[in-house]
Design a protein around this motif. Structure first.
Motif, PDB file in Angstrom:
ATOM      1  N   ASP A   1       2.412  -9.994 -20.007  1.00 42.81           N
ATOM      2  CA  ASP A   1       2.456 -10.226 -21.448  1.00 42.81           C
ATOM      3  C   ASP A   1       1.339 -11.162 -21.909  1.00 42.81           C
ATOM      4  O   ASP A   1       0.671 -10.896 -22.909  1.00 42.81           O
ATOM      5  CB  ASP A   1       3.817 -10.812 -21.840  1.00 42.81           C
ATOM      6  CG  ASP A   1       4.970  -9.888 -21.467  1.00 42.81           C
ATOM      7  OD1 ASP A   1       4.830  -8.671 -21.647  1.00 42.81           O
ATOM      8  OD2 ASP A   1       5.999 -10.388 -20.977  1.00 42.81           O
TER       9      ASP A   1
ATOM     10  N   HIS B   1       0.690  -2.688 -22.945  1.00 43.24           N
ATOM     11  CA  HIS B   1      -0.125  -3.735 -22.333  1.00 43.24           C
ATOM     12  C   HIS B   1      -1.384  -3.148 -21.704  1.00 43.24           C
ATOM     13  O   HIS B   1      -2.483  -3.698 -21.841  1.00 43.24           O
ATOM     14  CB  HIS B   1       0.697  -4.485 -21.283  1.00 43.24           C
ATOM     15  CG  HIS B   1       1.942  -5.112 -21.828  1.00 43.24           C
ATOM     16  ND1 HIS B   1       3.064  -4.383 -22.160  1.00 43.24           N
ATOM     17  CD2 HIS B   1       2.249  -6.411 -22.091  1.00 43.24           C
ATOM     18  CE1 HIS B   1       4.002  -5.198 -22.608  1.00 43.24           C
ATOM     19  NE2 HIS B   1       3.535  -6.430 -22.572  1.00 43.24           N
TER      20      HIS B   1
ATOM     21  N   ALA C   1      -2.238  -9.417 -21.875  1.00 41.75           N
ATOM     22  CA  ALA C   1      -2.554  -8.565 -23.023  1.00 41.75           C
ATOM     23  C   ALA C   1      -2.780  -9.410 -24.279  1.00 41.75           C
ATOM     24  O   ALA C   1      -3.684  -9.122 -25.076  1.00 41.75           O
ATOM     25  CB  ALA C   1      -1.438  -7.554 -23.245  1.00 41.75           C
TER      26      ALA C   1
ATOM     27  N   GLY D   1       6.900  -9.786 -25.205  1.00 51.63           N
ATOM     28  CA  GLY D   1       6.237  -8.619 -24.647  1.00 51.63           C
ATOM     29  C   GLY D   1       7.194  -7.656 -23.958  1.00 51.63           C
ATOM     30  O   GLY D   1       6.925  -6.455 -23.874  1.00 51.63           O
TER      31      GLY D   1
END
Length: 591
Positions: free
Chosen positions: A234, A453, A237, A330
């Motif tokens: 998470d 992602h 990205a 995320g």
């Protein structure tokens, strides 16, 4: 000792049309007339709006006015559909109504108390107690839920008389009567067919573009930004989005952990790919006084619905820090609660009872703890079932239900601390209602089809795409298909076996111990006496729910084997809140 910040000021707005108004206690802003970062208001001849939080995009600069425009054009439904992380109170001076509305995720949902025709509203339950209208009556089922599941299911407050905000409804006070009106969530609308690969790719591109645009607006005006970066998927990205907008010399990548920990090593490597300066810090272990004050702060902001484990860290400072970009939320887009491959056939026909049982088993602690009465635990199960049933009504698809549970419960409630704790100035590109609504139009399972992602990193930071995530997965393996699924699981199992073998051979030395391991040591050592005094006091919720001897046994076992960090810290969070509320009630009654 860290500063608590600048001297506060009180701003009062009287609205005689509704027989009330509001009072704001905020730090002095550096410039006269400047608004507080999380509070904005606008008062006209016809309406008044008080906003807690912020909006995304162009509305970010004047959020209260954006709420007023939405209200006048489409009422409460239009306000609830706005993109942001906020709650708002809207007073219609002509209609003599006051309405309370939140965004889709509800992470800054307000708390309300309806008593004797009056509606009391605040982000903080202790403020409701201070009115003198809210008794300190602890809801044992809410406390039990926090202890066993880590948060209160359904957001039910610890104070029995307080009502939580809910993204699925908004409130309107008219003539002393409180109305609860359904809010359209806008999920699962016009879903894309799984066979339409082009439409899926187009939707993912649109999601990425929206996240990048929101990131651009959030970073605007900041000389320096902080990007929290770990070995996880998470934050990688989110970092890629920031690096695509902000020049490298204005970004500082930060990681918490030991110098040779996996998070620090991977984050340093990724930051170097784009020439970003990387900093890391060790966990700052507090002294007793810092922990107690820090736990009080978190209990106040989170209304007791948060682990005191978060207070075993550096005491927060009001010092001006750059905005931090992080990867919270995320998991919304990658199936946090999805079953392993061998379980798909069995769970595909699951109903509300099956899903409720699945969550209760996942929490584990309900069977490990012995409560004095079975009633609170039974109430937690019933609340969970009620929440799950509401999710099944929105979509009969099992994976949609699991995605909703993560969105509204795990992230919207347990993960709300980054939104409610004023010292944490952070922004997550995932935490956008617009982004969530776009993603929930993808085919089920959303977490399998999104591949979000990988799409972000592939576009903006391709050189980091081949670096292992947490040493057990690869970004290119995101997305649908049996081959990808089997490859993901094989890599995950291989990575976990390698990690276990490395630990057995002694390669995971003391320096690589996790932050939770260090917190467990603190709770077993310097903080043990404080925890014992608080949790074994005669009027503690811990003793009330579990009994004196079981609580003493938990403390002793943790001191010997460091095995009850989560349970004890959840109990401490509840108890710090109860003490704050009780002392506030005593002060209110003496006025």
């Amino acid at each position: 000792m860290s500063s608590m910040g600048p001297e506060p000021r009180i701003t009062v707005e009287v609205l005689p049309e509704v027989g009330g108004g509001w009072a704001l206690l905020t730090p002095e802003t550096p410039e006269p007339g400047a608004r507080h970062a999380l509070l904005d208001q606008v008062v006209t001849d016809t309406h008044a709006v008080l906003l807690f939080g912020e909006l995304q995009g162009e509305s970010r600069a004047a959020p209260a006015r954006a709420v007023l425009r939405a209200w006048t054009s489409g009422g409460g439904d239009a306000v609830a559909a706005l993109d942001g992380n906020f709650s708002a109170i809207v007073v219609d001076r002509a209609e003599r109504t006051a309405s309370v509305i939140s965004d889709l995720l509800g992470r800054r949902a307000l708390r309300t108390l309806h008593a004797d025709g009056a509606l009391y509203v605040s982000p903080h339950d202790v403020a409701l107690v201070a009115t003198g209208a809210c008794p300190v009556e602890i809801d044992h089922a809410s406390a039990c839920s926090i202890i066993t599941a880590d948060w209160s299911i359904g957001g039910r407050p610890l104070l029995a008389r307080v009502e939580p905000g809910d993204p699925a409804r908004w409130l309107r006070l008219r003539g002393g009567r409180l109305e609860r009106l359904p809010a359209p969530l806008g999920l699962f609308e016009r879903r894309i067919d799984a066979r339409d690969a082009a439409a899926v790719r187009e939707r993912i591109d649109r999601i990425v573009d929206t996240m990048r645009e929101n990131t651009r607006f959030a970073a605007a005006g900041s000389d320096t930004v902080r990007a929290d970066l770990t070995a996880g998927i998470d934050s990688r990205a989110a970092f890629a989005l920031v690096a695509s907008i902000v020049p490298a010399e204005r970004i500082v990548a930060k990681t918490t952990g030991a110098t040779d920990s996996l998070d620090v090593r991977v984050a340093r490597r990724i930051a170097a790919l784009v020439g970003v300066r990387h900093e890391h810090r060790e966990l700052d272990l507090p002294v007793h006084d810092d922990f107690s004050r820090h736990a009080d702060l978190i209990a106040f902001h989170m209304n007791g619905d948060s682990s005191a484990k978060r207070a075993i860290d550096r005491y927060p400072s009001w010092d001006d820090r750059p905005l931090g970009f992080e990867g919270g939320g995320g998991e919304i887009f990658r199936g946090y609660y999805y079953a392993r491959p061998g379980q798909y056939t069995r769970v595909a026909r699951a109903d509300a009872d099956d899903v409720t049982a699945f969550f209760v088993r996942k929490w584990r602690r309900p069977t490990a703890l012995s409560f004095r009465s079975p009633d609170p635990l039974a109430a937690v199960r019933e609340r969970t079932r009620s929440v799950v049933e509401a999710m099944f009504r929105r979509s009969p698809d099992l994976h949609d239900v699991l995605d909703q549970f993560y969105l509204f419960e795990r992230y919207g409630r347990w993960g709300a601390i980054t939104s409610r704790f004023a010292w944490w100035k952070t922004f997550s590109p995932y935490a956008s209602p617009s982004v969530v609504r776009l993603a929930f139009g993808l085919p089920s399972p959303i977490g399998t089809h999104a591949g979000l992602h990988d799409a972000i990193v592939r576009r903006f930071l391709p050189s980091a795409r081949g670096i292992l995530v947490n040493d057990n997965s690869l970004l290119p393996l995101q997305g649908p298909g049996l081959t990808r699924l089997l490859a993901r699981d094989l890599l995950y199992v291989t990575g976990e076996l390698w990690r276990a073998a490395s630990a057995w051979r002694g390669r995971s030395g003391k320096k690589r111990r996790s932050a939770d391991a260090m917190r467990a040591d603190m709770l077993a050592g310097p903080l043990h006496d404080h925890a014992r005094d608080v949790l074994l006091s005669r009027d503690s919720i811990a003793v009330d729910l579990l009994g004196h001897e079981p609580v003493a046994r938990l403390l002793d076992e943790h001191r010997a084997r460091r095995q009850h960090l989560e349970t004890l810290c959840n109990l401490l969070g509840i108890e710090h809140f109860r003490r704050l509320a009780t002392s506030t009630a005593a002060a209110a009654s003496s006025r």
